[in-house]
Design a protein around this motif. Structure first.
Motif, PDB file in Angstrom:
ATOM      1  N   SER A  65       0.847  -1.019   0.016  1.00 36.07           N
ATOM      2  CA  SER A  65       0.265  -0.165   0.436  1.00 36.07           C
ATOM      3  C   SER A  65       0.792   1.411  -0.069  1.00 36.07           C
ATOM      4  CB  SER A  65      -0.790   0.113   0.890  1.00 36.07           C
ATOM      5  OG  SER A  65       0.100  -0.181   1.872  1.00 36.07           O
ATOM      6  N   ILE A  71      -5.902  -6.675   9.394  1.00 34.08           N
ATOM      7  CA  ILE A  71      -6.615  -7.765   8.483  1.00 34.08           C
ATOM      8  C   ILE A  71      -7.325  -8.842   9.218  1.00 34.08           C
ATOM      9  CG2 ILE A  71      -5.089  -8.950   6.945  1.00 34.08           C
ATOM     10  CD1 ILE A  71      -3.579  -6.438   6.101  1.00 34.08           C
ATOM     11  N   PHE A 115     -10.124  -9.458   8.827  1.00 33.65           N
ATOM     12  CA  PHE A 115     -11.209  -8.830   7.389  1.00 33.65           C
ATOM     13  C   PHE A 115     -10.977 -10.351   6.344  1.00 33.65           C
ATOM     14  CE2 PHE A 115     -11.010  -4.623   8.909  1.00 33.65           C
ATOM     15  CZ  PHE A 115     -11.778  -3.869   9.110  1.00 33.65           C
ATOM     16  N   THR A 171      -9.799 -10.140   4.021  1.00 37.74           N
ATOM     17  CA  THR A 171      -8.251  -9.681   2.873  1.00 37.74           C
ATOM     18  C   THR A 171      -7.647 -10.808   1.792  1.00 37.74           C
ATOM     19  OG1 THR A 171      -7.842  -8.335   4.543  1.00 37.74           O
ATOM     20  CG2 THR A 171      -6.479  -7.544   2.726  1.00 37.74           C
ATOM     21  N   LYS A 217      -5.211  -8.344  -3.749  1.00 36.90           N
ATOM     22  CA  LYS A 217      -6.070  -6.924  -3.915  1.00 36.90           C
ATOM     23  C   LYS A 217      -5.689  -5.901  -3.049  1.00 36.90           C
ATOM     24  CE  LYS A 217     -10.467  -9.033  -5.648  1.00 36.90           C
ATOM     25  NZ  LYS A 217     -10.615  -9.591  -4.468  1.00 36.90           N
ATOM     26  N   ASN A 218      -6.184  -4.723  -3.394  1.00 41.60           N
ATOM     27  CA  ASN A 218      -5.409  -3.643  -2.295  1.00 41.60           C
ATOM     28  C   ASN A 218      -6.707  -3.966  -1.001  1.00 41.60           C
ATOM     29  OD1 ASN A 218      -2.752  -2.088  -1.292  1.00 41.60           O
ATOM     30  ND2 ASN A 218      -2.490  -0.536  -3.910  1.00 41.60           N
ATOM     31  N   ASP A 219      -7.849  -3.587  -1.306  1.00 42.76           N
ATOM     32  CA  ASP A 219      -8.991  -3.029  -0.383  1.00 42.76           C
ATOM     33  C   ASP A 219      -8.233  -4.437   1.041  1.00 42.76           C
ATOM     34  OD1 ASP A 219     -10.127  -4.785  -2.633  1.00 42.76           O
ATOM     35  OD2 ASP A 219     -11.786  -4.999  -1.411  1.00 42.76           O
ATOM     36  N   LEU A 220      -9.181  -3.874   1.723  1.00 47.57           N
ATOM     37  CA  LEU A 220      -9.562  -5.023   3.071  1.00 47.57           C
ATOM     38  C   LEU A 220     -10.112  -5.548   2.824  1.00 47.57           C
ATOM     39  CD1 LEU A 220      -9.666  -2.737   6.043  1.00 47.57           C
ATOM     40  CD2 LEU A 220      -7.767  -4.719   5.765  1.00 47.57           C
ATOM     41  N   GLY A 221     -11.604  -5.678   2.164  1.00 47.80           N
ATOM     42  CA  GLY A 221     -12.486  -6.947   2.648  1.00 47.80           C
ATOM     43  C   GLY A 221     -13.684  -6.713   2.734  1.00 47.80           C
ATOM     44  N   GLU A 222     -14.199  -8.010   3.218  1.00 45.97           N
ATOM     45  CA  GLU A 222     -15.424  -7.578   4.276  1.00 45.97           C
ATOM     46  C   GLU A 222     -14.945  -7.459   6.164  1.00 45.97           C
ATOM     47  OE1 GLU A 222     -18.685 -10.010   3.463  1.00 45.97           O
ATOM     48  OE2 GLU A 222     -17.988 -10.136   1.850  1.00 45.97           O
TER      49      GLU A 222
END
Lengths: 289, 312
Positions: free
Chosen positions: A147, B55, B58, B60, B64-69
């Protein structure tokens, strides 16, 4: 009763002189044999790397050759990107050494000679840092570096190693040995803290600098898992990561693999032989990798 | 003056009782000198711990760069209920059980022997410590040939004395044996040097007095050397347990955790789940469980040595 003990004492002490002498001789023999056995893997790897490939296939364990050759070494350079790996490892290790020495000696100087609020808390924080096993944290570390957009760069390898609690403690205990009177005198003469750090403390700190420097060099050069994750292109790899790919690789013969292994350990062996004393004292004084 | 006498590093720094002066005479300068370190420390030492913690709650994906649910404790219940995770924890523990005794006792023995010899100290230092500075990949490349079936150096040596050679890299027991031998050879020197330094601190007169009283070398070793070295032995033991629990390089390079993942250590389990199947959140939960285990072990030891220091 007393006479009995006395005579027994005499006897044992006589036997002891002999016993201790022969014990020392036994110790010397055992230890020398032991050390020679320890050298076998190195010796065997070096010898085999100079033997031609067909001879090794015919007789893998022989330690003699009729045609000593440097082929394996020239091939190792031709077949792999060893040149690049060397360059990467050298740059990363050297930069890590410079950053670690500067950054850790700065804070250690503050902790050793300055009086400021929050110093106690800082010490506790750094002490706690000694307990953090970084090797266990590669996954979150990887996510963080992605990131930050630092994956695939030298920075990804240099930055995590530089804030080293061990290095701070080595510098701090060394700097504490510099008398306060000397520093007070410089202050009275109007020297700034920066000048005292640069012109008085750092020159006096040379043994600590070399101990921290050598250790940082060895650990960054030998780091394996983190560079494996961060540097994925063949040409950007470091020596250990590149070498690990040779295990079980096809189209490389035993002599070439061993020649590469020898090339990979040569710079470190050189550093070690030159700086033997500092390294050994460094280990003894830190007690922690 | 040597570093040994002037710099009692962190191993010993725990008993450093220098009073800390908190009067804020140089507060600004102090924080300026500390700033670069603190920034890097916060980013790259504390940072990964926090990232891992977040993390782990989640789902994750590593790619991918987003955390996810947000999945609350699901990752943890998954990890703690996963047999493969516990197997890998056991493999790291087994590796520790196999290597620690050798790496605590053998270097002590060698250091005591070396202390009885006045000449050629440099030779032992080089022979024992040189392997320690060499990269794991070089060591594994060399040993992969030494362990080779039929033609390898080890098999030949065992043949010579008439012993049957195990399948060093192809069977689970053989793999543990080869990992133990490789690791003892590779890291022996570090502990040897720690012991040697501690032995040099014992004054010569102690032995002379004992010798006059008629103590044999064996008795001297048992009743002088080992008791005086107890703090060093406990330091070496602890450092070795922590180092062995963090094993990865040798097992991964030489065996890829094999045969059939039967030697896969925790770090490789995290690596496999996080970077091969991309289950970042799950691997982060495994990371946190492993991380907390290691921190508890070192914290307990630190407190124990502190208490002992206070008692003494």
């Amino acid at each position: 009763m007393t006479t009995a003990t006395l005579s027994r004492n005499k006897e044992t002490s006589k036997a002891d002189k002999l016993g201790s002498k022969s014990f020392n001789r036994l110790a010397a023999t055992c230890l020398t044999l032991w050390a020679l056995i320890w050298l076998v893997p190195f010796a065997w790897a070096v010898i085999t790397s100079f033997r031609p490939g067909d001879e090794i296939t015919a007789n893998p364990m022989s330690i003699w050759s009729d045609h000593w050759t440097l082929d394996a070494y020239t091939n190792a350079f031709k077949l792999n990107s060893i040149g690049w790996w060397y360059l990467n490892s050298f740059l990363i290790s050297t930069l890590s050494v410079i950053f670690t020495v500067v950054i850790c000696s700065l804070i250690a100087f503050g902790l050793a000679h300055l009086r400021f609020q929050g110093k106690g808390a800082l010490m506790v924080l750094i002490l706690a840092g000694l307990m953090v096993p970084m090797e266990a944290l590669v996954l979150p570390q990887f996510m963080e570096f992605r990131s930050l957009g630092l994956l695939g760069t030298y920075w990804a390898l240099i930055l995590p190693a530089t804030a080293s609690p061990v290095a701070v403690f080595v510098f701090r205990s060394f700097l504490k040995g510099i008398p306060d009177a000397l520093i007070e005198a410089a202050r009275i003469d109007g020297a700034s803290w920066w000048r005292i750090y640069r012109e008085i403390c750092m020159p006096l700190c040379r043994p600590a600098i070399s101990a921290v420097g050598i250790f940082t060099f060895i650990t960054t050069w030998n780091a394996f898992l983190w560079p494996l994750l961060v540097l994925t292109q063949t040409k950007s790899q470091t020596i250990p990561v590149g070498l690990s790919g040779l295990l079980g690789a096809t189209g490389v013969n035993q002599a070439e693999v061993l020649a590469s292994a020898v090339l990979g350990l040569l710079p470190l062996l050189a550093v070690f032989l030159v700086a033997q004393r500092q390294i050994v004292q460094g280990v003894a004084s830190t007690g922690i990798k | 003056m040597t570093t040994t006498t002037t710099a009692p590093g962190p191993g010993i720094a725990k008993v450093d009782t220098t009073p800390i002066d908190n009067s804020g005479r140089d507060t600004k300068a102090g924080w300026l000198f500390s700033a670069p370190f603190l920034v890097l420390y916060a980013l790259f030492l504390i940072g990964p711990v926090l990232v891992g913690l977040v993390i782990s709650f989640f789902n994750t994906a590593t790619v991918k760069n987003d955390l996810g649910e947000f999945v609350a404790l699901e990752n943890y219940t998954d990890v703690l209920g996963n047999l493969d995770f516990w197997k890998s924890m056991w493999h790291s523990t087994l590796f520790t059980i196999l290597t620690v005794p050798f790496l605590v006792v053998l270097p002590l023995l060698a250091a005591i022997f070396a202390s009885r010899i006045s000449r050629n100290q440099w030779f032992y230092r080089i022979a024992f410590f040189a392997p320690y500075v060499v990269p794991s990949a070089s060591v594994c490349l060399i040993f992969s040939f030494i362990y080779a079936p039929e033609s390898g150096l080890f098999v030949k040596a065992l043949d010579l004395v008439g012993l049957p050679a195990p399948d060093f890299l192809g069977s689970t027991n053989g793999a543990w044996l080869s990992l133990t031998i490789l690791t003892v050879w590779w890291t022996f020197g570090f502990n040897f040097v720690l012991y040697t330094a501690a032995l040099q601190e014992i004054p010569e007169e102690t032995y002379e007095a004992a010798a006059i009283d008629g103590a044999s070398p064996w008795q001297q070793m048992r009743s002088i050397t080992v008791p005086l070295l107890r703090p060093t032995i406990s330091l070496v033991l602890m450092l070795q347990i922590l180092a062995s629990l963090k094993v990865f390089d040798q097992i991964f390079i030489l065996l890829q955790g094999g045969p059939n993942l039967s030697t896969r250590p925790v770090i490789q389990y995290i690596y496999d789940t996080g970077f091969t199947t991309y289950r970042g959140g799950y691997a982060a939960a495994a990371t946190m469980v492993y991380f907390v285990t290691l921190v508890i072990i070192s914290a307990v030891w630190m407190l124990a040595t502190r208490r002992r220091g206070a008692d003494a």
